[in-house]
Design a protein around this motif. Structure first.
Motif, PDB file in Angstrom:
ATOM      1  N   ASP A  63      -3.499 -20.023  46.121  1.00  0.00           N
ATOM      2  CA  ASP A  63      -1.901 -20.482  44.722  1.00  0.00           C
ATOM      3  C   ASP A  63      -1.017 -18.815  45.193  1.00  0.00           C
ATOM      4  O   ASP A  63       0.372 -19.030  44.828  1.00  0.00           O
ATOM      5  CB  ASP A  63      -2.056 -20.488  43.881  1.00  0.00           C
ATOM      6  CG  ASP A  63      -2.614 -19.584  43.195  1.00  0.00           C
ATOM      7  OD1 ASP A  63      -2.822 -18.662  43.899  1.00  0.00           O
ATOM      8  OD2 ASP A  63      -2.832 -19.828  41.870  1.00  0.00           O
ATOM      9  N   HIS A  64      -1.134 -18.046  46.145  1.00  0.00           N
ATOM     10  CA  HIS A  64      -0.655 -17.188  46.213  1.00  0.00           C
ATOM     11  C   HIS A  64       0.577 -17.369  47.380  1.00  0.00           C
ATOM     12  O   HIS A  64       1.435 -16.710  46.966  1.00  0.00           O
ATOM     13  CB  HIS A  64      -1.285 -15.365  46.517  1.00  0.00           C
ATOM     14  CG  HIS A  64      -1.988 -14.703  45.842  1.00  0.00           C
ATOM     15  ND1 HIS A  64      -1.329 -14.248  44.742  1.00  0.00           N
ATOM     16  CD2 HIS A  64      -3.317 -15.169  45.316  1.00  0.00           C
ATOM     17  CE1 HIS A  64      -2.182 -13.760  43.613  1.00  0.00           C
ATOM     18  NE2 HIS A  64      -3.442 -13.797  43.946  1.00  0.00           N
ATOM     19  N   LEU A  65       0.249 -18.428  48.494  1.00  0.00           N
ATOM     20  CA  LEU A  65       1.371 -19.158  49.252  1.00  0.00           C
ATOM     21  C   LEU A  65       2.297 -18.513  49.039  1.00  0.00           C
ATOM     22  O   LEU A  65       3.902 -18.138  49.041  1.00  0.00           O
ATOM     23  CB  LEU A  65       1.151 -19.790  49.968  1.00  0.00           C
ATOM     24  CG  LEU A  65      -0.774 -18.582  50.914  1.00  0.00           C
ATOM     25  CD1 LEU A  65      -1.220 -19.658  51.399  1.00  0.00           C
ATOM     26  CD2 LEU A  65      -0.456 -17.316  51.832  1.00  0.00           C
ATOM     27  N   VAL A  66       2.026 -19.813  47.189  1.00  0.00           N
ATOM     28  CA  VAL A  66       3.999 -19.982  47.238  1.00  0.00           C
ATOM     29  C   VAL A  66       4.934 -18.608  46.647  1.00  0.00           C
ATOM     30  O   VAL A  66       5.995 -18.383  47.300  1.00  0.00           O
ATOM     31  CB  VAL A  66       3.556 -20.625  45.996  1.00  0.00           C
ATOM     32  CG1 VAL A  66       5.193 -21.665  44.754  1.00  0.00           C
ATOM     33  CG2 VAL A  66       3.037 -22.747  46.409  1.00  0.00           C
ATOM     34  N   ASP A  67       4.357 -17.796  45.893  1.00  0.00           N
ATOM     35  CA  ASP A  67       4.965 -16.657  45.601  1.00  0.00           C
ATOM     36  C   ASP A  67       5.117 -15.806  47.010  1.00  0.00           C
ATOM     37  O   ASP A  67       6.511 -15.003  46.564  1.00  0.00           O
ATOM     38  CB  ASP A  67       4.251 -15.989  44.785  1.00  0.00           C
ATOM     39  CG  ASP A  67       3.085 -16.770  43.539  1.00  0.00           C
ATOM     40  OD1 ASP A  67       4.617 -17.165  42.777  1.00  0.00           O
ATOM     41  OD2 ASP A  67       2.865 -16.289  42.505  1.00  0.00           O
ATOM     42  N   TYR A  68       4.625 -15.582  47.162  1.00  0.00           N
ATOM     43  CA  TYR A  68       4.491 -14.315  48.657  1.00  0.00           C
ATOM     44  C   TYR A  68       5.639 -15.329  49.387  1.00  0.00           C
ATOM     45  O   TYR A  68       6.241 -14.608  49.854  1.00  0.00           O
ATOM     46  CB  TYR A  68       3.288 -14.820  49.616  1.00  0.00           C
ATOM     47  CG  TYR A  68       2.385 -14.125  49.676  1.00  0.00           C
ATOM     48  CD1 TYR A  68       3.039 -13.170  47.908  1.00  0.00           C
ATOM     49  CD2 TYR A  68       1.046 -13.995  49.415  1.00  0.00           C
ATOM     50  CE1 TYR A  68       1.415 -12.538  47.871  1.00  0.00           C
ATOM     51  CE2 TYR A  68      -0.225 -13.354  49.471  1.00  0.00           C
ATOM     52  CZ  TYR A  68       0.315 -12.541  48.206  1.00  0.00           C
ATOM     53  OH  TYR A  68      -1.003 -11.487  47.327  1.00  0.00           O
ATOM     54  N   TYR A  69       5.521 -16.709  49.933  1.00  0.00           N
ATOM     55  CA  TYR A  69       7.292 -17.247  50.293  1.00  0.00           C
ATOM     56  C   TYR A  69       8.588 -17.047  49.923  1.00  0.00           C
ATOM     57  O   TYR A  69       9.123 -16.425  50.315  1.00  0.00           O
ATOM     58  CB  TYR A  69       6.580 -18.785  49.770  1.00  0.00           C
ATOM     59  CG  TYR A  69       8.037 -19.442  50.593  1.00  0.00           C
ATOM     60  CD1 TYR A  69       7.883 -19.475  52.144  1.00  0.00           C
ATOM     61  CD2 TYR A  69       8.686 -20.561  50.673  1.00  0.00           C
ATOM     62  CE1 TYR A  69       9.467 -20.216  52.498  1.00  0.00           C
ATOM     63  CE2 TYR A  69       9.928 -21.049  50.608  1.00  0.00           C
ATOM     64  CZ  TYR A  69      10.171 -20.616  52.020  1.00  0.00           C
ATOM     65  OH  TYR A  69      11.431 -21.796  52.566  1.00  0.00           O
ATOM     66  N   GLN A  70       8.031 -16.986  48.221  1.00  0.00           N
ATOM     67  CA  GLN A  70       9.259 -16.686  47.120  1.00  0.00           C
ATOM     68  C   GLN A  70       9.793 -15.320  47.418  1.00  0.00           C
ATOM     69  O   GLN A  70      10.854 -15.010  47.558  1.00  0.00           O
ATOM     70  CB  GLN A  70       8.507 -16.960  45.845  1.00  0.00           C
ATOM     71  CG  GLN A  70       9.243 -18.980  45.750  1.00  0.00           C
ATOM     72  CD  GLN A  70      10.210 -19.437  46.006  1.00  0.00           C
ATOM     73  OE1 GLN A  70      11.229 -18.992  45.585  1.00  0.00           O
ATOM     74  NE2 GLN A  70      10.459 -20.399  46.416  1.00  0.00           N
ATOM     75  N   TRP A  71       8.367 -14.330  47.501  1.00  0.00           N
ATOM     76  CA  TRP A  71       9.321 -12.870  47.511  1.00  0.00           C
ATOM     77  C   TRP A  71       9.676 -12.275  49.056  1.00  0.00           C
ATOM     78  O   TRP A  71      10.458 -11.511  49.202  1.00  0.00           O
ATOM     79  CB  TRP A  71       7.771 -12.162  47.203  1.00  0.00           C
ATOM     80  CG  TRP A  71       7.665 -12.844  45.398  1.00  0.00           C
ATOM     81  CD1 TRP A  71       7.868 -13.376  44.629  1.00  0.00           C
ATOM     82  CD2 TRP A  71       5.917 -12.544  45.049  1.00  0.00           C
ATOM     83  NE1 TRP A  71       7.640 -13.311  43.369  1.00  0.00           N
ATOM     84  CE2 TRP A  71       5.679 -13.007  43.778  1.00  0.00           C
ATOM     85  CE3 TRP A  71       5.147 -11.953  45.280  1.00  0.00           C
ATOM     86  CZ2 TRP A  71       4.746 -12.486  42.575  1.00  0.00           C
ATOM     87  CZ3 TRP A  71       3.795 -11.630  44.613  1.00  0.00           C
ATOM     88  CH2 TRP A  71       4.056 -11.824  42.977  1.00  0.00           C
TER      89      TRP A  71
END
Length: 158
Positions: free
Chosen positions: A39-47
């Motif tokens: 689920d970190h992939l969503v945040d990494y994409y955003q960040w």
């Protein structure tokens, strides 16, 4: 970080194996304990890609999901594989709770939702913290830098 989660989850799987002799528990626990971090992939994409760092989503990180996982283990008749996954999940969330700089309620989905998933409302992370660990990670760091070269300013000094 994933290696730490893998070791802790492997320990959970080994304990369940020792109690039940079900070898698949040794596989299930690390799979769940590490793959939760997808689920970190969503945040990494955003960040990284969008350079929007005001939210932290982490939809797979929540004590509420631990309750569901334990109920699933109970419903399965305490199947060792399901139990190993549920306990590895709990170990993952607890490890994150105590090793990350977050507010006490951060690992409750409802807490984060009540704060609209705003990063500054749930965690005390600075951009330096967010990216220093990420960029240090062997495979992910070079990929992140290739996607967004401006992240180089967050590279930890050797």
């Amino acid at each position: 970080m994933p290696p730490g989660h893998a070791v802790i989850s492997l320990g959970v799987g080994a304990i369940i194996w020792a109690l039940t002799r079900n070898i698949y528990a040794v596989v299930a626990a690390p799979l769940v304990g590490v793959l939760v971090d997808l689920d970190h992939l969503v945040d990494y994409y955003q960040w990284i890609v969008k350079e929007r760092r005001e939210h932290v989503w982490l939809f797979l990180h929540g004590y509420e999901l631990t309750i569901i996982a334990v109920l699933g283990a109970y419903a399965s008749g305490w199947n060792p594989i399901v139990l190993a996954g549920a306990l590895a999940y709990l170990a993952h969330v607890l490890t994150d709770q105590f090793t990350n700089h977050v507010r006490p309620g951060t690992y409750f989905l409802l807490y984060r939702a009540s704060r609209r998933f705003r990063l500054e409302s749930v965690a005390e992370w600075r951009e330096d913290d967010l990216f220093a660990d990420l960029l240090r990670f062997p495979v992910v760091g070079p990929i992140a830098l290739r996607i967004n070269p401006r992240l180089k300013r967050f590279m930890p000094e050797k």
